[in-house]
Write a protein that holds these residues in place. Sequence first.
Motif, PDB file in Angstrom:
ATOM      1  N   HIS A 272       0.818  -1.220   0.000  1.00 53.66           N
ATOM      2  CA  HIS A 272       0.000   0.000   0.000  1.00 53.66           C
ATOM      3  C   HIS A 272       0.849   1.266   0.000  1.00 53.66           C
ATOM      4  CE1 HIS A 272      -3.555  -2.378   0.413  1.00 53.66           C
ATOM      5  NE2 HIS A 272      -3.124  -2.931   1.537  1.00 53.66           N
ATOM      6  N   ASP A 273       2.135   1.126  -0.172  1.00 55.10           N
ATOM      7  CA  ASP A 273       3.024   2.291  -0.218  1.00 55.10           C
ATOM      8  C   ASP A 273       2.944   2.901  -1.614  1.00 55.10           C
ATOM      9  OD1 ASP A 273       4.882   4.213   0.222  1.00 55.10           O
ATOM     10  OD2 ASP A 273       6.581   2.857   0.535  1.00 55.10           O
ATOM     11  N   ASP A 274       1.907   3.709  -1.822  1.00 51.65           N
ATOM     12  CA  ASP A 274       1.634   4.285  -3.136  1.00 51.65           C
ATOM     13  C   ASP A 274       1.292   5.768  -2.976  1.00 51.65           C
ATOM     14  OD1 ASP A 274       1.009   4.286  -5.970  1.00 51.65           O
ATOM     15  OD2 ASP A 274      -1.100   4.335  -5.375  1.00 51.65           O
ATOM     16  N   TYR A 275       2.023   6.596  -3.682  1.00 48.04           N
ATOM     17  CA  TYR A 275       1.833   8.047  -3.603  1.00 48.04           C
ATOM     18  C   TYR A 275       0.382   8.446  -3.850  1.00 48.04           C
ATOM     19  CZ  TYR A 275       2.036  12.946  -5.031  1.00 48.04           C
ATOM     20  OH  TYR A 275       1.789  14.289  -5.149  1.00 48.04           O
ATOM     21  N   HIS A 276      -0.207   7.938  -4.935  1.00 50.18           N
ATOM     22  CA  HIS A 276      -1.553   8.366  -5.326  1.00 50.18           C
ATOM     23  C   HIS A 276      -2.608   7.891  -4.338  1.00 50.18           C
ATOM     24  CE1 HIS A 276      -0.166  10.097  -9.053  1.00 50.18           C
ATOM     25  NE2 HIS A 276       0.561   9.016  -9.247  1.00 50.18           N
TER      26      HIS A 276
END
Length: 156
Positions: free
Chosen positions: A105-109
Motif C-alpha cells: 500500500h506504499d503508493d503516492y496516489h
Amino acid sequence: MSGPLDRFARPCFEGFSGSDERRERKFDFENSEDERRTRIGSLKKKAINASTRFKHSLKNKSSRRKSDGRVSSVSIEDVRDVEELQAVDQFQQALIMEELLPERHDDYHMMLRFLKARKFDIDKAKHMWADMLQWRKEFGADTIVEDFEFMELMRF
C-alpha cells in the motif's frame, strides 16, 4: 329505362377502374422498389468507398512511420504539486512510525487520495487509513487470491 344489363354495367365499369388502380399502384410500388434498391446500392457503394479510403489511409500512415523510422508515442507526465508532495511525505512518515504502511500500500496516489478526502488533515487521514487496513484484514481483501477455493473448477 332500366334493363337486365344495367345491373351488370355498373360493376363492370368499376371493375375496370379497380384493375386500372391496381395496375397503377403496382407500377408505383415497382418504381418505389427500384428507387429503394438504387438508394441502397448507392449507400452500399458509399460505405465501401469510405471503408476502402479509411483502410488505405491506415496503410499509408503505417508505411510513413516505417519510412520515417519514427513511432508516434504519447507521453503522460506525472505532474506533482510541491505542497501535495510534501503532505504525502509527511503522511508516509507518520504511517511508517505507527507501522501502518504495508509495502503493497506504499503508493503516492493512494495516500494522496486519503489526504484529499480528509482535507490534508494527517491525523484524520491516518485514522481513515487504519480503518481501511482493518477492513481489508477482516474481509481478507489482501489474501483473496491465496485463500479463494474454486469449488466449481474442482468438480470438472
